[in-house]
Scaffold this active site. Structure first.
Site, PDB file in Angstrom:
ATOM      1  N   ASP A 102       0.866  -1.195   0.000  1.00 23.71           N
ATOM      2  CA  ASP A 102       0.000   0.000   0.000  1.00 23.71           C
ATOM      3  C   ASP A 102       0.897   1.238   0.000  1.00 23.71           C
ATOM      4  O   ASP A 102       1.508   1.574   1.012  1.00 23.71           O
ATOM      5  CB  ASP A 102      -0.905  -0.032   1.244  1.00 23.71           C
ATOM      6  CG  ASP A 102      -1.917   1.112   1.258  1.00 23.71           C
ATOM      7  OD1 ASP A 102      -1.890   1.946   0.335  1.00 23.71           O
ATOM      8  OD2 ASP A 102      -2.725   1.168   2.197  1.00 23.71           O
TER       9      ASP A 102
ATOM     10  N   HIS B  94      -4.566   4.467   1.922  1.00 21.04           N
ATOM     11  CA  HIS B  94      -6.035   4.418   1.797  1.00 21.04           C
ATOM     12  C   HIS B  94      -6.571   2.997   1.966  1.00 21.04           C
ATOM     13  O   HIS B  94      -7.533   2.762   2.714  1.00 21.04           O
ATOM     14  CB  HIS B  94      -6.399   4.999   0.420  1.00 21.04           C
ATOM     15  CG  HIS B  94      -7.848   5.136   0.137  1.00 21.04           C
ATOM     16  ND1 HIS B  94      -8.594   4.127  -0.452  1.00 21.04           N
ATOM     17  CD2 HIS B  94      -8.708   6.174   0.315  1.00 21.04           C
ATOM     18  CE1 HIS B  94      -9.838   4.545  -0.609  1.00 21.04           C
ATOM     19  NE2 HIS B  94      -9.947   5.774  -0.160  1.00 21.04           N
TER      20      HIS B  94
ATOM     21  N   SER C 262     -15.070   7.245   1.469  1.00 18.40           N
ATOM     22  CA  SER C 262     -14.194   6.057   1.477  1.00 18.40           C
ATOM     23  C   SER C 262     -14.165   5.403   2.847  1.00 18.40           C
ATOM     24  O   SER C 262     -13.979   4.199   2.967  1.00 18.40           O
ATOM     25  CB  SER C 262     -12.754   6.441   1.103  1.00 18.40           C
ATOM     26  OG  SER C 262     -12.622   6.626  -0.267  1.00 18.40           O
TER      27      SER C 262
END
Length: 549
Positions: A1, A5, A324
């Site tokens: 990552d 996020h 998100s």
């Protein structure tokens, strides 16, 4: 990552229990995801080099092949048609395999028609606030304490410093002359004025700042790289009065405060994207709201989480805001529901989440919309309401939908055979029963005939079928909140179920002017059983918006 996020969203879904988690001392306690015993399969769809349609489809295809139960996607593409949207196309196959799909609505609010993932076969999640704030306490020399918002990640001495009021803090030369003092700034409330003040103080390098502002965009500034506290006008006036009435005013600031029990909450965030859906306006979107503001979740330890002055700082947990962050809350709750009801379809789970959601905040009033001047939030902002996990376990009735129901909708949308095939991956689609009226737990009607004669009316009709998932026999009665200027009727208004899984149908009609004078009118249909065990709620929206494509 490489960005953080995906780590944050996946641990919100299914992170295990971690003691003593916090963001530099804010939000301390034991952290866990919604479904901490679930397993996570991670598929990388977005890369440093960019976002590509093929990567998104490949990631979803692989997840389907691997047999996941829930797909959580905190990403989306704006203003794309269903047959051009990689998420819509790839997730149709997920629905065929009974995989629940949860998506984010986007962060382009508070403007209407900004939402992405307005896809009929997924759940589209809006972002709300929590009953928790992070802040600091300003302690004046007269021992009066004032709480404000702050997320300064550094350590700050609790020593008293001289405090000075510099009005709008627009004079950079004067600001740079002031050393070892707390600066107080009054936001004049113009566009970008808080931004300008913030930048001026940062450039001047003062010891700490107090910003007095009623700006709704204060969230953007709270994770400040220098010591800063944000006060509402009423509290700011107290500070200014103290400074002006003392010859040598002093104050101290204590950071890293976590304040619980904030009222009113939840509220709809200003940034959450609004409906109607661009890709399928006849299905009301978003579907539901979940916590999205200042959500604490895990963070890669090698990616900077914040700055203290010019220095990058690192942590295992970060506070992020956005749809998100809201989406994985619903994904995790859906996983819990799927564990209890493994045979329920994705539509049944979505229905249970929507019809049991809350429209009322913790003060007993309708949930308010920060992006709508704190008026009661309409369903184009928050969907059916704020998710209520425990209630969703016992919805009473569900609105189910099959893959063929979605095909009927695609046929009703007048898509070409090739466009439908793009979504369904087959050329043998049965279009013998095209319908724009999907069996959905919400209603949206468009009254936007601009050529209509004055006072001319029209009726929009919806057919719905509900399935009794309660144990035993139930009698449900319909109730519709009055909607000014519209006549809403339900026929029949009583549904009698003798056995579990029995289905009953009803018709809902909305009579109104062909051209509505208001942009949005809304209300709710509730079905309540005689024993008051279940209340099944659906939002109703009438709008004059026209979706231009």
């Amino acid at each position: 990552d490489t960005e953080g996020h995906g780590t944050h969203t996946s641990t919100t879904v299914a992170g295990t229990y971690v003691k003593d988690a916090s963001y530099f001392g804010y939000a301390p306690g034991t952290a866990r995801g919604m479904a901490p015993m679930a397993r996570v399969a991670m598929y990388k769809a977005l890369w440093e080099e960019g976002a590509y349609t093929t990567d998104i489809i490949a990631a979803i295809d692989q997840a389907i092949t691997d047999g996941v139960d829930v797909l959580s996607m905190s990403l989306g593409l704006d203003e794309v048609k269903l047959y051009e949207d990689p998420i819509a196309i790839a997730t149709f196959a997920a629905i065929e395999k009974n995989i629940f799909v949860s998506t984010s609505a986007g962060n382009e609010g508070p403007d209407v028609e900004t939402l992405h993932n307005g896809t009929p076969w997924v759940i589209t999640v809006a972002a709300g606030t929590m009953d928790r704030d992070f802040g600091a306490t300003l302690i004046l020399g007269n021992k009066v304490s004032i709480n404000g918002l702050a997320q300064y990640p550094g350590n700050f001495t609790s020593t008293e410093f001289p405090i000075v009021f510099m009005d709008t803090c627009s004079n950079k030369t004067e600001l740079s002359k002031i050393k070892q003092k707390i600066i107080v700034c009054q936001d004049p409330g113009k566009e970008d004025s808080l931004d300008d003040q913030f930048n001026n103080i940062q450039a001047a390098g003062n010891i700490a700042a107090v910003f007095i502002t009623n700006s709704s965009s204060v969230d953007v500034f709270v994770q400040s790289p220098f010591p800063a506290i944000f006060l509402v006008q009423k509290d700011g006036d107290t500070v200014v009065d103290f400074i002006k009435s003392n010859t040598d005013p002093k104050a101290s600031i204590v950071f890293k405060k976590t304040i619980l029990g904030i009222k009113p909450s939840p509220r709809v965030t200003s940034y959450t994207s609004r409906g109607p859906s661009y890709s399928c306006p006849l299905v009301l979107k978003p579907d539901i709201m979940a916590p999205g503001d200042s959500v604490l979740a895990a963070w890669p330890p090698n990616i900077a989480a914040a700055r203290v002055n010019q220095d990058l700082v690192f942590t295992n947990f970060n506070l992020l805001s956005g749809t998100s962050m809201a989406c994985p809350h619903v994904s995790g709750i859906a996983a819990l529901l799927k564990a209890v009801y493994p045979n329920w379809s994705p539509a049944a789970i979505r229905s249970a989440l929507m019809t049991t959601s809350d429209q009322i905040d913790n003060t007993g009033s309708p949930i308010k919309d920060i992006g709508g001047n704190l008026r009661p939030a309409d369903p184009l902002a928050m969907g059916a309401g704020h998710v209520n996990p425990n209630k969703a376990l016992n919805p009473g009735l569900i609105y189910d939908a099959t893959v063929q129901d979605y095909v009927d909708l695609l046929c009703g949308l007048n898509f070409t055979k090739q466009q439908i095939k793009t979504i369904t991956k087959t050329s043998s689609n049965n279009c013998s029963n095209p319908s724009l009226d999907l069996n959905y737990p919400s209603f949206i009607a468009f009254f936007n005939d601009r050529s209509a004669k004055p006072n001319s009316t029209t009726v929009v009709e919806f057919g719905r079928t509900v399935t009794n998932v309660g144990d035993g026999s139930f009698t449900y009665k319909a109730n519709v909140t009055p909607i000014n200027g519209l006549k809403v009727t339900v026929e029949p208004d009583t549904l009698v179920f003798k056995t579990k899984y029995e289905k009953k149908s009803y018709k809902l009609s909305i009579e109104g002017p062909k051209q509505l004078h208001k942009a949005v009118l809304f209300g709710y249909l509730t079905w309540e059983d005689s024993g008051k065990e279940h209340v099944v709620t659906s939002p109703i929206v009438a709008t004059s918006y026209k979706i231009e494509k």
